[in-house]
Enzyme design. Structure first.
Site, PDB file in Angstrom:
ATOM      1  N   ASP A 150       3.691 -30.599 -21.751  1.00 20.42           N
ATOM      2  CA  ASP A 150       4.943 -30.881 -20.920  1.00 20.42           C
ATOM      3  C   ASP A 150       4.489 -30.890 -19.498  1.00 20.42           C
ATOM      4  OD1 ASP A 150       7.174 -30.908 -19.699  1.00 20.42           O
ATOM      5  OD2 ASP A 150       8.433 -30.163 -21.126  1.00 20.42           O
ATOM      6  N   HIS A 151       4.211 -31.956 -19.081  1.00 27.78           N
ATOM      7  CA  HIS A 151       3.562 -31.984 -17.693  1.00 27.78           C
ATOM      8  C   HIS A 151       4.520 -31.366 -16.711  1.00 27.78           C
ATOM      9  CE1 HIS A 151       5.466 -36.160 -17.471  1.00 27.78           C
ATOM     10  NE2 HIS A 151       5.522 -35.843 -16.174  1.00 27.78           N
ATOM     11  N   HIS A 163      11.456 -31.749 -20.747  1.00 29.43           N
ATOM     12  CA  HIS A 163      11.341 -31.393 -19.284  1.00 29.43           C
ATOM     13  C   HIS A 163      12.473 -30.479 -18.871  1.00 29.43           C
ATOM     14  CE1 HIS A 163       8.038 -34.038 -19.644  1.00 29.43           C
ATOM     15  NE2 HIS A 163       8.753 -35.084 -19.465  1.00 29.43           N
TER      16      HIS A 163
HETATM   17  P1  NAD Z   1      -1.529 -46.887 -23.981  1.00 31.69           P
HETATM   18  O1  NAD Z   1      -0.740 -47.802 -24.945  1.00 31.69           O
HETATM   19  O2  NAD Z   1      -1.755 -47.400 -22.204  1.00 31.69           O
HETATM   20  O3  NAD Z   1      -2.949 -46.238 -24.472  1.00 31.69           O
HETATM   21  C1  NAD Z   1      -3.096 -46.130 -25.839  1.00 31.69           C
HETATM   22  C2  NAD Z   1      -4.606 -46.005 -26.098  1.00 31.69           C
HETATM   23  O4  NAD Z   1      -4.524 -45.767 -27.511  1.00 31.69           O
HETATM   24  C3  NAD Z   1      -5.367 -47.112 -25.841  1.00 31.69           C
HETATM   25  O5  NAD Z   1      -6.933 -46.419 -25.453  1.00 31.69           O
HETATM   26  C4  NAD Z   1      -5.820 -47.842 -27.158  1.00 31.69           C
HETATM   27  O6  NAD Z   1      -6.851 -48.546 -27.175  1.00 31.69           O
HETATM   28  C5  NAD Z   1      -5.601 -46.399 -27.927  1.00 31.69           C
HETATM   29  N1  NAD Z   1      -5.274 -47.039 -29.304  1.00 31.69           N
HETATM   30  C6  NAD Z   1      -4.271 -47.614 -29.832  1.00 31.69           C
HETATM   31  N2  NAD Z   1      -4.310 -47.584 -31.424  1.00 31.69           N
HETATM   32  C7  NAD Z   1      -5.436 -47.208 -31.648  1.00 31.69           C
HETATM   33  C8  NAD Z   1      -6.419 -47.137 -32.857  1.00 31.69           C
HETATM   34  N3  NAD Z   1      -5.690 -47.384 -34.076  1.00 31.69           N
HETATM   35  N4  NAD Z   1      -7.448 -46.539 -32.914  1.00 31.69           N
HETATM   36  C9  NAD Z   1      -8.196 -46.207 -31.621  1.00 31.69           C
HETATM   37  N5  NAD Z   1      -7.538 -46.021 -30.493  1.00 31.69           N
HETATM   38  C10 NAD Z   1      -6.173 -46.790 -30.523  1.00 31.69           C
HETATM   39  O7  NAD Z   1      -0.760 -45.393 -23.886  1.00 31.69           O
HETATM   40  P2  NAD Z   1      -0.487 -44.376 -22.833  1.00 31.69           P
HETATM   41  O8  NAD Z   1       0.375 -44.914 -21.859  1.00 31.69           O
HETATM   42  O9  NAD Z   1      -1.927 -44.069 -22.242  1.00 31.69           O
HETATM   43  O10 NAD Z   1       0.079 -43.047 -23.557  1.00 31.69           O
HETATM   44  C11 NAD Z   1      -0.825 -42.469 -24.379  1.00 31.69           C
HETATM   45  C12 NAD Z   1       0.198 -41.003 -25.013  1.00 31.69           C
HETATM   46  O11 NAD Z   1       0.633 -40.285 -23.752  1.00 31.69           O
HETATM   47  C13 NAD Z   1       1.650 -41.309 -25.576  1.00 31.69           C
HETATM   48  O12 NAD Z   1       1.884 -40.591 -26.468  1.00 31.69           O
HETATM   49  C14 NAD Z   1       2.568 -41.415 -24.357  1.00 31.69           C
HETATM   50  O13 NAD Z   1       3.664 -41.124 -24.804  1.00 31.69           O
HETATM   51  C15 NAD Z   1       2.106 -40.150 -23.743  1.00 31.69           C
HETATM   52  N6  NAD Z   1       2.290 -40.144 -22.107  1.00 31.69           N
HETATM   53  C16 NAD Z   1       2.023 -41.212 -21.315  1.00 31.69           C
HETATM   54  C17 NAD Z   1       2.334 -41.029 -20.052  1.00 31.69           C
HETATM   55  C18 NAD Z   1       1.624 -42.115 -19.155  1.00 31.69           C
HETATM   56  O14 NAD Z   1       2.049 -41.931 -17.804  1.00 31.69           O
HETATM   57  N7  NAD Z   1       1.074 -43.161 -19.447  1.00 31.69           N
HETATM   58  C19 NAD Z   1       2.986 -40.133 -19.439  1.00 31.69           C
HETATM   59  C20 NAD Z   1       3.458 -39.153 -20.639  1.00 31.69           C
HETATM   60  C21 NAD Z   1       3.218 -39.000 -21.654  1.00 31.69           C
END
Ligand code: NAD
Length: 500
Positions: free
Chosen positions: A180-181, A243
């Site tokens: 939970d950042h 949060h």
């Molecule tokens: P994103 O869609 O940008 O990235 C997803 C990643 O997963 C990519 O590297 C993609 O290649 C990989 N991927 C997808 N399907 C795949 C598969 N079948 N096999 C292997 N790799 C696969 O998503 P994100 O924004 O980086 O978010 C990732 C997680 O972090 C999510 O759970 C999101 O809710 C959480 N999150 C993200 C943020 C943010 O700032 N982006 C903030 C809080 C939480």
């Protein structure tokens, strides 16, 4: 436990070409490396679907660090620790190759069999990956194994339980680090210190002296490209379940007998257990939901939520939540904890306002208005600091009181940028300190609280949507929530730490 030993590890990042990895994880790891908080004995395997060579992956690491950090003298050395494995996480055959790569790097970098698996991917993959890590032997290690999981942890209590059961087949509870950042933010961590290291606050921290507490987390951004995810989540699941409730728990918990993970968590859990469940018709009295319509912010016209991409044009999803939380225990009986969070609001701000009760008799009138109550304001972001609002004598011959502010601005005094939340959380995980991660008991209790609210909201269409214009502080119902108790939201913009 010798915590320094644990800084040696193989870190596997699943979703290494994604937004989170690029914007947060790689720059945070670099900062740790630069500060020598990451020993030279570390290696990272990036896992994602796209085919990439190690060189291409290392270049993407350099690009992401360079775009986030001004000075990156040791970037070449840092990037040389990164390796790439192209792998579809749903493909069982691919885990064997990943295991070989991990074992090889373990030997080469003398990592003592320590492994951190960071799941920076869509949540539907969390369970299957955890199961594969176990069945394909990636968790058979001589050192520690830890699983770091991004939010959302489930969609409701049922799905969270299912996910938890899956990951618990491969990892024990103390090996699971649920991110939970907000818990990595400097001033959220400071709540404890302000409360428990100051003799002046703790005696007042109860229902005899505090009239209400207000926690606001407002964003100016809309849903951006996350329409598909947000339609299913809404502000309640995206912000309140995790949060907002976590901040309330830190504000309300009893002093732990020791500052260790178990004791702090156990106090937070007690708060969540004392949270008054709100259900059925009562929800309308305790909660208000909103959805942004068109509006303007900084002279820019903004679309309504229903006009955003991947959003249903008649969507019933809330982009704003305000609520009154009551903690039915000895310390807090009768003190409302008001929370509000939303997108496309007037200002980007996370603040906590602790409003103290009025003094029993007012001897000093200000020229225009009644004496202002004392406030303790904790500024979480974007500015970080504390402001104490007091009353003092207005300079001159009379005996009038006037409001004054005592300010502490975190950056202003240290002259340093405070570390990014992810940097601290990654460091904590490397050292095996799970204090600032959420325990399953906390996750389960907060889902059971918010599930009752979503059950009603999802089954009743809010005909007033959209009910707040973009660029405002939310719907009128959010103000009425406080007015019915004789309070009002302290305007977050006027509470700033000023330029101290
Ligand atoms: P994103 O869609 O940008 O990235 C997803 C990643 O997963 C990519 O590297 C993609 O290649 C990989 N991927 C997808 N399907 C795949 C598969 N079948 N096999 C292997 N790799 C696969 O998503 P994100 O924004 O980086 O978010 C990732 C997680 O972090 C999510 O759970 C999101 O809710 C959480 N999150 C993200 C943020 C943010 O700032 N982006 C903030 C809080 C939480």
């Amino acid at each position: 436990m010798n915590q320094n030993d644990n800084q040696t590890a193989l870190i596997m990042i699943f979703g290494a070409t994604g937004d989170l990895a690029k914007r947060k994880l790689f720059p945070s790891l670099y900062r740790l490396f630069e500060k020598n908080k990451l020993s030279d004995k570390f290696a990272v395997i990036g896992v994602a679907r796209r085919p990439l060579t190690n060189e291409e992956f290392q270049q993407s690491i350099k690009d992401s660090v360079e775009s986030a950090i001004e000075k990156e003298d040791r970037i070449e050395e840092f990037a040389s620790h990164f390796y790439y494995h192209s792998h579809d996480v749903t493909d069982s055959d691919s885990y064997a190759a990943l295991k070989n790569m991990a074992n090889e790097l373990d030997n080469r970098y003398e990592l003592n069999g320590n492994r951190i698996f960071y799941l920076a991917m869509a949540p539907e993959f969390f369970g299957p990956i955890a199961l594969h890590l176990k069945s394909d032997g990636l968790t058979d290690v001589t050192g520690f194994k830890r699983l770091v999981i991004e939010k959302p942890f489930g969609h409701d209590l049922e799905s969270a339980k299912e996910l938890n059961n899956q990951i618990r087949t491969a990892f024990s509870e103390d090996e699971v680090y649920r991110i939970d950042h907000y818990l990595g933010k400097e001033m959220v961590q400071n709540i404890e210190v302000i409360r428990f290291a100051n003799a002046i606050f703790e005696p007042l921290w109860n229902n005899r002296f505090i009239s209400n507490i207000q926690v606001t987390s407002s964003e100016t951004l809309g849903v951006e490209e996350r329409g598909r995810y947000y339609e299913k989540s809404g502000a309640l699941r995206d912000m309140v379940q995790n949060h907002m409730i976590q901040m309330v728990a830190l504000l309300a918990m009893e002093p732990p007998i020791r500052l260790n993970t178990e004791e702090i968590r156990s106090e937070k859990v007690k708060v969540l257990r004392a949270l008054r469940p709100i259900e059925g018709e009562e929800i309308h009295k305790y909660f208000a939901r909103g959805q942004y319509g068109e509006g303007t912010l900084n002279n820019q016209s903004l679309p309504a939520y229903r006009q955003e991409t991947m959003v249903d044009p008649s969507s019933n999803t809330e982009t704003f939540v305000a609520g009154k939380l009551m903690i039915d225990n000895f310390r807090w009986a009768g003190v409302p904890f008001y929370i509000r969070t939303g997108k496309r609001m007037e200002t980007k701000s996370t603040k906590i306002v602790i409003q103290f009760k009025d003094i029993p008799m007012n001897l000093y009138y200000q020229t225009e208005q009644q004496l202002k109550p004392n406030l303790l304001v904790i500024h979480i972001q974007p500015e970080e600091g504390i402001t104490l609002h007091l009353n003092a004598k207005r300079a001159g011959t009379g005996m009038e009181a006037t409001p004054i502010k005592l300010n502490y601005a975190n950056k202003g005094i240290d002259g340093l940028n405070t570390p990014e939340a992810y940097e601290k959380l990654l460091y904590d995980c490397m050292r095996g300190d799970a204090t600032n991660f959420t325990h399953w008991d906390e996750v389960a209790l907060s889902w059971s609280f918010t599930d009752k609210i979503s059950a009603v909201w999802e089954n009743t269409k809010d005909e007033s949507f959209p009910n707040y214009a973009s660029g405002t502080m939310g719907p009128k119902a959010a103000d009425e929530l406080l007015e019915q108790d004789g309070f009002f939201w302290w305007p977050v913009t006027n509470l700033d730490v000023d330029n101290c």
